[in-house]
Design a protein around this motif. Structure first.
Motif, short mmCIF file in Angstrom:
data_model
loop_
_atom_site.label_atom_id
_atom_site.label_comp_id
_atom_site.label_asym_id
_atom_site.label_seq_id
_atom_site.Cartn_x
_atom_site.Cartn_y
_atom_site.Cartn_z
N UNK A 10 0.88 -1.17 0.00
CA UNK A 10 0.00 0.00 0.00
C UNK A 10 0.91 1.21 0.00
N UNK A 11 0.62 2.20 -0.85
CA UNK A 11 1.51 3.36 -0.92
C UNK A 11 0.76 4.65 -1.18
N UNK A 12 1.37 5.73 -0.74
CA UNK A 12 0.79 7.06 -0.95
C UNK A 12 1.91 8.08 -1.06
N UNK A 13 1.58 9.20 -1.63
CA UNK A 13 2.51 10.30 -1.80
C UNK A 13 2.51 11.18 -0.55
N UNK A 14 2.95 12.44 -0.68
CA UNK A 14 3.08 13.27 0.50
C UNK A 14 2.40 14.61 0.41
N UNK A 39 7.98 11.13 0.36
CA UNK A 39 8.13 12.55 0.70
C UNK A 39 7.50 12.83 2.07
N UNK A 40 6.52 13.72 2.20
CA UNK A 40 5.88 13.93 3.50
C UNK A 40 5.25 12.63 4.00
N UNK A 41 4.99 11.71 3.07
CA UNK A 41 4.55 10.37 3.47
C UNK A 41 5.54 9.68 4.37
#
Length: 454
Positions: free
Chosen positions: A196-200, A274-276
């Motif tokens: 599972x992944x997300x940006x920031x 990043x902010x993630x």
């Protein structure tokens, strides 16, 4: 009196705080006296006097690795842009995006599906770049126009992957979050390990394709990428603003992915970009269903970007920044933005995605984005903390996060000698994902495989 004192501190630290790393390297005066480091240790050959425009150009160069750009297209676009001019940035990237999207449509109409898919992927990324600097005026019609085209092109590309990339909607607090499920490449067990992944702070779920999703899917992992509150999909569509308690976002996403019959619940990783790099650790601290964590790159406390201006006192900073009126502080921040490209962009974008509407309001929210006060110590799953040697935003933060972890942990440092010293290793995507993918392979290996490879 207190506000005037801190306004002078802000002016003394001009250029030392936005999302930048310099604020944590000593006093405001010391930070202001130190020369700005070269971005990523790579000598800019475009936008030599504007590190923000250079980094965003390097970001596009990095996306070449997984089909998000082509070198010549990036160069000729950047050469047309006037440095520091947000309108010029938009116009030239929009021009390139429109041209590449038109070429994709022509290829599709002629039955050349591979050519069409590749061009749609590149056009999507170019549209993303076009609206990047416009968020200081959220009412600007160009923002949604370019964003909508970015999503349309990405989904057009996804339709040409023979079902390998599936758009999904994830139930979340009375609405839904946009995402994509990537089927793991190759043949294997019915249930596959899944990331599972997300940006920031500013990247989109579509951009995650070029950052990590394509790389891990080709290595045999299912991938579920998504946009959470404050990230482009929910922000553009519903105005859902960024929130620090990210476990409340990741929880529903895990509910969604674990309901799938092709996901191995014992091998679910979370990657934050990043902010993630602080959002994902925060979620992992409270979510036992996460079995591995990747902080790309690691962040311990966003408050340290702001605290030097307030003598290191978090509650003093909170009181001053959240005051109903602080004209001296507002004026000082405006002057900072006028003289520092990082601050100019971060303040305008941050005011929008946090819903605060002002630079001061944005800075006040940074105080809540951390895994301090014992939160990092709650993480139990194996954790990979990535670090870029010349990160222009979060230098020193990965080391802070790593030092506070008590779980099984690995520190991955990539530097300029590898061309990987920029924030999130922009420009070295293949290398970074090789190291990350190899760590994940080892972490999720079966006991028999570990013994065989020992």
């Amino acid at each position: 009196m207190e506000r005037r004192h801190f306004a002078r501190s802000i002016l003394a630290a001009a250029g030392a705080v936005a999302l930048g790393a310099k604020a944590q390297e000593g006093s405001p005066a010391a930070a202001a006296a130190s020369p700005a480091p070269a971005v990523a240790g790579l000598k800019p050959f475009l936008f030599e006097k504007d590190e923000t425009f250079w980094y965003e150009t390097l970001r596009s160069f990095g996306h070449i690795a997984y089909g998000g750009a082509d070198f010549g297209e990036v160069v000729v676009t950047a050469q047309r842009i006037r440095g520091g001019d947000y309108d010029s940035w938009h116009d030239e990237w929009r021009l390139t995006a429109d041209r590449v999207a038109a070429e994709a449509q022509q290829s599709l109409a002629a039955g050349h599906h591979v050519s069409a898919r590749d061009a749609f992927f590149r056009a999507s990324n170019y549209y993303r770049s076009a609206e990047f600097f416009l968020h200081g005026n959220p009412a600007d019609a160009r923002i949604n126009a370019a964003y909508d085209r970015s999503v349309e092109c990405f989904r057009a590309a996804a339709r040409l992957t023979d079902g390998a990339i599936e758009p999904v909607r994830i139930r979340y607090e009375g609405t839904s979050l946009p995402g994509y499920f990537y089927r793991a490449a190759g043949k294997g067990a019915k249930r596959r390990p899944t990331v599972v992944m997300h940006n920031g702070f500013d990247g989109s779920v579509e951009e995650m394709h070029y950052v990590a999703a394509a790389a891990l899917a080709e290595r045999g992992y299912n991938v579920l990428s998504f946009d959470g509150p404050g990230q482009p999909g929910p922000m553009h569509r519903e105005g859902l603003v960024l929130r620090p308690d990210w476990e409340r976002v990741v929880g529903p996403v895990l509910d969604h992915v674990l309901a799938r019959p092709d996901v191995d619940p014992q091998r679910v990783a979370l990657l934050g970009n990043s902010l993630g790099g602080v959002l994902a650790p925060r979620a992992a601290a409270f979510e036992p269903r996460i079995r591995a964590l990747i902080a790309l790159d690691g962040i311990y406390d966003m408050g340290v970007k702001t605290l030097p201006m307030f003598g290191g006192q978090r509650e003093v900073a909170r009181r001053v920044l959240t005051a109903p009126s602080a004209p001296d502080i507002d004026k000082a921040l405006a002057q900072m933005a006028a003289h520092d490209a990082q601050a100019r962009w971060a303040f305008s974008h941050g005011a929008w995605v946090t819903g605060k509407g002002t630079a001061r309001g944005y800075l006040s929210t940074l105080l809540d984005y951390h895994v301090a006060d014992g939160v990092a110590e709650r993480i139990q799953c194996p954790t990979l903390v990535c670090s870029a040697a010349n990160d222009m935003f979060f230098k020193g933060q990965p080391e802070m996060l790593y030092a506070h972890l008590t779980c099984p942990k690995t520190f991955l440092a990539l530097d300029d000698t590898l061309g990987a010293g920029a924030h999130c290793h922009a420009g070295a995507q293949r290398l970074a994902m090789a190291r990350i993918g190899d760590w994940l392979d080892a972490t999720f290996a079966t006991p028999a495989r570990r013994a065989a490879t020992a």
